[in-house]
Scaffold this active site. Structure first.
Site, PDB file in Angstrom:
ATOM      1  NE  ARG A 194      -3.594  -1.923   2.853  1.00 15.15           N
ATOM      2  CZ  ARG A 194      -3.521  -2.343   4.103  1.00 15.15           C
ATOM      3  NH1 ARG A 194      -2.897  -1.609   5.011  1.00 15.15           N
ATOM      4  NH2 ARG A 194      -4.065  -3.476   4.465  1.00 15.15           N
ATOM      5  CG  ASN A 198     -11.767  -7.050   3.488  1.00 19.46           C
ATOM      6  OD1 ASN A 198     -12.843  -6.879   4.057  1.00 19.46           O
ATOM      7  ND2 ASN A 198     -11.671  -7.173   2.166  1.00 19.46           N
ATOM      8  CD  GLU A 199      -3.482  -5.627   7.367  1.00 18.72           C
ATOM      9  OE1 GLU A 199      -2.401  -5.998   7.860  1.00 18.72           O
ATOM     10  OE2 GLU A 199      -3.582  -4.659   6.569  1.00 18.72           O
ATOM     11  N   GLY A 200      -8.236  -5.544   9.181  1.00 15.87           N
ATOM     12  CA  GLY A 200      -8.646  -5.369  10.570  1.00 15.87           C
ATOM     13  C   GLY A 200      -9.706  -6.365  10.995  1.00 15.87           C
TER      14      GLY A 200
END
Length: 376
Positions: A175, A214-216
């Site tokens: 990112r 989504n990662e969280g």
């Protein structure tokens, strides 16, 4: 009488024969009674065993998550697994983080009662540096991913490769890269996965930069699944994930003040409630260290920092830093660090002081390292 004297032995012998016959008869009757009693007792025991087994089956089918049911199922599954009588499934996931790439290969069987997947085996292996470090050498980055895939192939039997899904998710490291370099890396890695022998799930891009949302959420789900709180959201824990390039915080708010005071983009719909999640890009362990060094006096060639007590050289994402101490000390270092963190506009809900928090990734790694140093 002479005749009576001669008949006495005959009568005595006859009496003895009758006595023996009665004893034999009594012995046979007693033996038959014992056998009958043994048969009845054996039938009773068999009935109890069958009743117990039926009870276990009923308990296992109706309450598969009961501790006793889990033990029974584990034993049954273990036996059937040994005989290779259970349906097997496998999956490969590659986590392309900012400081390293990791492969996770999972092996499951399908439960004969619930139909759910039951984990049998898992592989975890890491290579460094992370994929984002190959921004200018994408082919070398692809080679590191191919290395991880080969390790997974060594764990999963070849007959399952064509039915095993594979997916690669990149995180904060990519990112932070310029879009053009990130896309080139992803395209190179996509080719590696296409030629891996594993398959891409329908609807899954196969290779992508995972969104910070989504990662969280995935981290929060994982933590609360392991804690057994997925079915009881009110008891769920806060997930605090310290990566190399970013830090995520995710939880289900329980205080009205959190819902009222949080920035709108921190709150997301979750079933009939809201979930709080945010990723602080640039506040991962390595990226934050880089920003702290850049905030100190001097350039990368010679950084004067109060956070070091001796000269060091440190490199991150193709940038080298030569650091020299200047007025080192806890308070002066903390002042510098606070200035970098506050510039990120950190939001800290008041309810976190009362919540159960699970800190993982680099939080765990650094704690283990410190414990190791304390015992040296």
């Amino acid at each position: 009488d002479h005749r009576d004297l001669h008949s006495f032995p005959t009568r005595r012998s006859s009496d003895l024969d009758n006595l023996r016959a009665r004893r034999r008869s009594n012995s046979i009757d007693a033996k038959q009674r014992r056998q009958s009693k043994g048969i009845n007792w054996g039938s009773f025991n068999l009935f109890k065993i069958l009743l117990f087994c039926c009870g276990l089956v009923l308990l296992t089918c109706t309450l598969p998550r009961n501790p006793v049911s889990r033990i029974v199922l584990s034993g049954v599954h273990s036996g059937l697994n040994t005989l290779d009588l259970l349906e097997k499934k496998h999956a490969v996931v590659i986590d392309a983080g900012s400081t390293g790439s990791r492969v996770l290969a999972f092996s499951f069987h399908t439960s004969i009662v619930t139909g759910e997947l039951v984990l049998d085996d898992e592989l975890w292996h890491q290579v460094k540096p992370g994929l984002s470090s190959f921004a200018d050498e994408p082919l070398k980055g692809g080679e590191t991913i191919e290395q991880l895939i080969n390790i997974a192939k060594g764990r999963i039997p070849e007959k399952y490769w064509t039915s095993t899904p594979i997916s690669l998710k990149a995180t904060a490291g990519l990112r932070l890269l310029p879009a053009e370099k990130a896309d080139t890396l992803l395209e190179t890695v996509r080719t590696v996965l296409d030629n891996s022998g594993f398959v891409k799930l329908s609807g899954d891009p196969g290779v992508e930069i995972m969104s910070d949302l989504n990662e969280g959420i995935y981290g929060w789900v994982t933590i609360n699944y392991l804690l057994g709180h997925i079915s009881n959201p009110g008891a769920s824990a806060v997930a605090l994930d310290l990566g190399g390039g970013s830090t995520q915080i995710t939880f289900l708010p329980s205080a009205a003040s959190t819902l009222q005071e949080s920035p709108d983009d921190f709150l997301h719909n979750h079933e009939d409630s809201k979930i709080y999640t945010h990723s602080y890009l640039g506040l991962g362990l390595m990226s934050a260290r880089r920003e702290i060094l850049q905030a100190a006096d001097g350039g990368p060639e010679s950084v004067a920092s109060p956070c070091f007590t001796k000269d060091i050289s440190w490199s991150h994402q193709n940038t080298d830093f030569n650091v020299k101490p200047e007025n080192p000390g806890f308070e002066t270092c903390r002042t510098l660090v606070d200035s970098v963190i506050h510039a990120k506009s950190i939001h800290s809900p008041a309810e976190l002081e009362q919540r159960s928090i699970v800190a993982f990734s680099y939080f765990f790694d650094r704690a283990v390292e410190e414990i190791g140093r304390a015992h040296v």
